[in-house]
Enzyme design. Structure first.
Site, PDB file in Angstrom:
ATOM      1  N   THR A 109      44.554  47.369  19.680  1.00  8.84           N
ATOM      2  CA  THR A 109      43.151  47.646  19.338  1.00  8.84           C
ATOM      3  C   THR A 109      42.967  47.806  17.827  1.00  8.84           C
ATOM      4  O   THR A 109      42.141  47.135  17.209  1.00  8.84           O
ATOM      5  CB  THR A 109      42.699  48.944  20.046  1.00  8.84           C
ATOM      6  OG1 THR A 109      42.934  48.781  21.433  1.00  8.84           O
ATOM      7  CG2 THR A 109      41.236  49.239  19.814  1.00  8.84           C
ATOM      8  N   VAL A 110      43.770  48.674  17.198  1.00  9.44           N
ATOM      9  CA  VAL A 110      43.583  48.963  15.774  1.00  9.44           C
ATOM     10  C   VAL A 110      44.139  47.834  14.902  1.00  9.44           C
ATOM     11  O   VAL A 110      43.495  47.390  13.942  1.00  9.44           O
ATOM     12  CB  VAL A 110      44.221  50.333  15.409  1.00  9.44           C
ATOM     13  CG1 VAL A 110      44.109  50.602  13.916  1.00  9.44           C
ATOM     14  CG2 VAL A 110      43.539  51.447  16.201  1.00  9.44           C
ATOM     15  N   GLY A 163      40.414  59.184  12.548  1.00 10.57           N
ATOM     16  CA  GLY A 163      39.960  57.780  12.639  1.00 10.57           C
ATOM     17  C   GLY A 163      39.142  57.403  11.421  1.00 10.57           C
ATOM     18  O   GLY A 163      39.620  57.438  10.289  1.00 10.57           O
ATOM     19  N   ASP A 179      47.773  66.094  20.312  1.00 10.55           N
ATOM     20  CA  ASP A 179      47.255  65.067  19.402  1.00 10.55           C
ATOM     21  C   ASP A 179      46.486  65.732  18.248  1.00 10.55           C
ATOM     22  O   ASP A 179      46.694  65.399  17.077  1.00 10.55           O
ATOM     23  CB  ASP A 179      46.336  64.120  20.198  1.00 10.55           C
ATOM     24  CG  ASP A 179      45.703  63.065  19.313  1.00 10.55           C
ATOM     25  OD1 ASP A 179      46.374  62.065  19.015  1.00 10.55           O
ATOM     26  OD2 ASP A 179      44.543  63.252  18.905  1.00 10.55           O
ATOM     27  N   LYS A 239      47.331  66.064  14.049  1.00 10.32           N
ATOM     28  CA  LYS A 239      46.354  65.739  13.002  1.00 10.32           C
ATOM     29  C   LYS A 239      46.161  66.923  12.041  1.00 10.32           C
ATOM     30  O   LYS A 239      46.076  66.734  10.832  1.00 10.32           O
ATOM     31  CB  LYS A 239      45.014  65.343  13.642  1.00 10.32           C
ATOM     32  CG  LYS A 239      45.112  64.000  14.385  1.00 10.32           C
ATOM     33  CD  LYS A 239      43.897  63.756  15.246  1.00 10.32           C
ATOM     34  CE  LYS A 239      43.943  62.423  15.956  1.00 10.32           C
ATOM     35  NZ  LYS A 239      42.958  62.282  17.035  1.00 10.32           N
ATOM     36  N   GLY A 290      38.917  54.481  17.880  1.00 11.17           N
ATOM     37  CA  GLY A 290      38.309  53.171  18.125  1.00 11.17           C
ATOM     38  C   GLY A 290      38.717  52.144  17.071  1.00 11.17           C
ATOM     39  O   GLY A 290      39.178  52.496  15.988  1.00 11.17           O
TER      40      GLY A 290
HETATM   41  N1  HSE Z   1      43.375  59.746  21.490  1.00  9.90           N
HETATM   42  C1  HSE Z   1      42.866  59.993  20.180  1.00  9.90           C
HETATM   43  C2  HSE Z   1      41.535  60.729  20.305  1.00  9.90           C
HETATM   44  C3  HSE Z   1      42.700  58.692  19.449  1.00  9.90           C
HETATM   45  O1  HSE Z   1      41.002  60.790  21.421  1.00  9.90           O
HETATM   46  O2  HSE Z   1      41.050  61.277  19.322  1.00  9.90           O
HETATM   47  C4  HSE Z   1      42.453  58.821  17.963  1.00  9.90           C
HETATM   48  O3  HSE Z   1      43.468  59.510  17.303  1.00  9.90           O
END
Ligand code: HSE
Length: 391
Positions: free
Chosen positions: A10-11, A116, A184, A188, A283
């Protein structure tokens, strides 16, 4: 600046497409796994990319650690610039990769790895040069925000159907455990701590939304509160904190207005005060746009996001002080002296605790969880019920 792309998911496909249009940038070969090079501009031979002197930079969008880490090491050691959207890679090996980049005078940038398309790290790295960063916090996981939004806008909406919808929309990681457990978002915020404070935490607590039920949501809504999953890092005299936990906000708080898969990231500078960014945290094009922005920054001379001397270390500071809403078995209520009993349901009790430091609360919950796996807690944003907090 000719840029090879690693990965064509995707990215990766978004980066390749945007490179064709970006002024001053040129799309190089796309590296794919063995046997997947089905067009002349794809290759499964990484040595060919390294040996090509016209390729000045490499943009990685493969995800995971293997082979991303060894490809990153080899790229930087060869003196080519390396830009990545891979939070796991930077959270685990960022310090090591920065050292290699310094030795070869190559750039190592990763703003797409946190938020993102939301330009948090890019701006943090700039702000840090002129201001002292005090804290960074926000909604940094689109999947869980989407799920909480679904559960809160459709009365009685279940966790399972919200997760299913988030997966079908492509927001969740391949294994959504990292999203729903808060891991996740923790990765970050570890990156944000490193960019802001020069300490890349090797640890940090994460509580996700796995134990949130439709009844919890109904209970919070009946008190005018909105649940969000918040990642936080701050530096105080005690050191650096980094953690993820559910937080309850009043209806007028900016966090309450963040809908669907959107992210809201804020930092507080000693001089600037609070600065916030809101936008799509996941995305194809939002994430690819952050990679292109990093490549443009390299063209303008940027070489690093970590401050000089960034090292790995422990995020062991106590964190913020808040009251907490806790749902647990009645037997554990005594662990919260002074708590207000808000409701009782079967064998469970709902409490509003006295103010606790986040670290104290997190260790209490870990102890309870050994026997009550369903325990649920959420910090109460101090602005939701203003008062003096003495921890
Ligand atoms: N799974 C991650 C989210 C994707 O939902 O933020 C982007 O890092």
């Amino acid at each position: 600046m000719k840029t090879a792309v690693l990965g064509f998911g995707t990215v990766g496909a978004g980066i390749y497409e945007m490179l064709q249009r970006a002024e001053g940038l040129e799309a190089g070969p796309v590296y794919v796994r063995k046997g997947k090079a089905d067009t002349p501009w794809k290759t499964d031979d990484f040595d060919q990319i390294l040996a090509d002197p016209s390729v000045e930079a490499v943009a990685e969008a493969m995800g995971g650690l293997d082979p991303a880490f060894s490809l990153a090491e080899r790229t930087l050691a060869s003196g080519k610039h390396f830009v990545t959207a891979n939070k796991m890679l930077v959270a685990e090996y960022g310090v090591r990769l920065q050292e290699i980049a310094e030795r070869s005078c190559a750039a190592f940038l990763f703003s797409a790895a946190c938020g993102g398309g939301v330009p948090l790290l890019h701006n943090l790295a700039l702000a840090r040069q002129a201001d002292e960063i005090v804290s960074v916090q926000g909604i940094l996981n689109g999947t869980t925000n989407y799920m909480l939004d679904q559960m809160q806008s459709a009365p009685g909406g279940s966790y399972e159907s919200a997760l299913h919808k988030a997966q079908s929309l492509g927001y969740a990681e391949a294994d959504p455990t990292a999203d729903v457990s808060g891991l996740d978002a923790l990765r970050k915020i570890r990156l944000a701590a490193a960019v802001a404070f020069g300490l890349l935490p090797t640890d940090g607590f994460s509580e996700g939304i796995e134990n949130v039920t439709a009844e919890d949501i109904r209970f919070y809504q009946s008190r005018g509160l909105i649940l969000r999953l918040i990642a936080k890092t701050a530096r105080t005299e005690e050191g650096v904190s980094a953690y993820v936990e559910p937080v309850l906000f009043g209806k007028d708080a900016p966090e309450a207005a963040v809908r669907k898969n959107y992210n809201l990231a804020s930092y507080e500078g000693r001089a600037s005060g609070l600065i916030s960014f809101q936008g799509q945290g996941a995305g194809r094009y939002p994430t690819a746009s952050a990679v292109i922005r990093d490549l443009e920054s390299i063209r303008c001379g940027a070489r690093r996001m970590f401050p000089e001397g960034t090292a790995n270390g422990s995020a062991d500071s106590p964190g913020s002080c808040s009251r907490y809403f806790v749902r647990t078995e009645k037997a554990f209520a005594a662990l919260f002296p002074g708590a207000e009993r808000l409701a009782e349901e079967n064998d469970c009790v709902r409490l509003k605790t006295a103010p606790f430091f986040a670290k104290t609360m997190h260790s209490l919950v870990q102890t309870i969880r050994e026997e009550d796996g369903r325990v649920m807690f959420a910090a109460l944003d101090p602005l939701a019920e203003p008062e003096d907090y003495l921890c």
